[in-house]
Design an enzyme around this catalytic site. Sequence first.
Site, PDB file in Angstrom:
ATOM      1  N   LEU A 106       0.888  -1.158   0.000  1.00  0.00           N
ATOM      2  CA  LEU A 106       0.000   0.000   0.000  1.00  0.00           C
ATOM      3  C   LEU A 106       0.921   1.200   0.000  1.00  0.00           C
ATOM      4  O   LEU A 106       1.992   1.154   0.621  1.00  0.00           O
ATOM      5  CB  LEU A 106      -0.880   0.014   1.256  1.00  0.00           C
ATOM      6  CG  LEU A 106      -1.917  -1.113   1.380  1.00  0.00           C
ATOM      7  CD1 LEU A 106      -2.670  -1.000   2.699  1.00  0.00           C
ATOM      8  CD2 LEU A 106      -2.913  -1.062   0.218  1.00  0.00           C
ATOM      9  N   ASP A 107       0.533   2.284  -0.675  1.00  0.00           N
ATOM     10  CA  ASP A 107       1.365   3.487  -0.688  1.00  0.00           C
ATOM     11  C   ASP A 107       1.557   4.000   0.739  1.00  0.00           C
ATOM     12  O   ASP A 107       0.743   3.707   1.622  1.00  0.00           O
ATOM     13  CB  ASP A 107       0.689   4.607  -1.499  1.00  0.00           C
ATOM     14  CG  ASP A 107       0.541   4.230  -2.964  1.00  0.00           C
ATOM     15  OD1 ASP A 107       1.273   3.338  -3.422  1.00  0.00           O
ATOM     16  OD2 ASP A 107      -0.314   4.839  -3.623  1.00  0.00           O
ATOM     17  N   ILE A 108       2.579   4.818   0.913  1.00  0.00           N
ATOM     18  CA  ILE A 108       2.874   5.323   2.266  1.00  0.00           C
ATOM     19  C   ILE A 108       1.687   6.070   2.873  1.00  0.00           C
ATOM     20  O   ILE A 108       1.446   5.989   4.076  1.00  0.00           O
ATOM     21  CB  ILE A 108       4.173   6.179   2.259  1.00  0.00           C
ATOM     22  CG1 ILE A 108       4.593   6.527   3.673  1.00  0.00           C
ATOM     23  CG2 ILE A 108       4.043   7.412   1.388  1.00  0.00           C
ATOM     24  CD1 ILE A 108       6.038   6.934   3.827  1.00  0.00           C
TER      25      ILE A 108
ATOM     26  N   LYS B  18      -5.138   5.552  -7.648  1.00  0.00           N
ATOM     27  CA  LYS B  18      -4.929   6.999  -7.851  1.00  0.00           C
ATOM     28  C   LYS B  18      -4.820   7.316  -9.340  1.00  0.00           C
ATOM     29  O   LYS B  18      -5.392   8.296  -9.818  1.00  0.00           O
ATOM     30  CB  LYS B  18      -3.650   7.446  -7.129  1.00  0.00           C
ATOM     31  CG  LYS B  18      -3.772   7.376  -5.608  1.00  0.00           C
ATOM     32  CD  LYS B  18      -2.428   7.661  -4.968  1.00  0.00           C
ATOM     33  CE  LYS B  18      -2.484   7.473  -3.474  1.00  0.00           C
ATOM     34  NZ  LYS B  18      -1.166   7.351  -2.862  1.00  0.00           N
TER      35      LYS B  18
END
Length: 231
Positions: free
Chosen positions: A102-104, A187
């Site tokens: 998962l992105d930061i 995104k």
Amino acid sequence: MIRLDKVLSHLGYGSRKEVKEIIRKGYVTVNGEVISKDDTKIDEENDEVLVFDDKIEYDKFIYLMLNKPSGYVSATFDNKLPTVLDLIEGYEKRGLFPVGRLDIDTYGLLLITNDGMLAHKMLSPKYHVDKKYYLEFDGDFKEENYKKFEDGIILDDGYKCMSAKFELIDKNKGYITIKEGKFHQVKRMMEALNMTVTFLKRVSFGALNLDDILKYGEYRKLTEEEIESLK
Ligand code: URA
């Protein structure tokens, strides 16, 4: 009965040689007694073994559900930033890693395990495991977007995504279910339709649903049923 040094080594406390050293130095107790003979045998079902005062977990594989907070990298190590493994206590040296990324700044369900086979299966494009995200976004969600998600969004690099499902729950809130895990995929899918994600949280991964009881940064072991449902 099984040799204690073998068990400890399998559990990740070190090589057989290192583990023998730990035993000889008196850091291990079996049913409350300090033992120092490195060829001691134990009954895995019934004996209570403590190493450095920590009770050992016999389970070969560990499966944890983490509710990832923002600010943590989905990796086992990073030079500068904290990783999701920094949130997990008591499973040092057990070879844990996050299944996928998962992105930061993304929140939510992250499976942490040391079961490489299961991880491979869950991440393999062959199996198309569904990932469902709750998202908030800026921009207008147009009626025609439902079909675009279904047909496959084309990303900025020309990649055509697999069919995805979008559910709008409020003007700027919704759920999206995707079957793959390209870099920044949600995104970028939203950007392709002129919307910008402002909040992203994974709520399910295959058969696994994020437990509402977990606050950000908290985790729990999967139940037997949950583990079975993933396999
Ligand atoms: N899609 C994204 O853009 N980010 C994530 O962290 C997961 C899916």
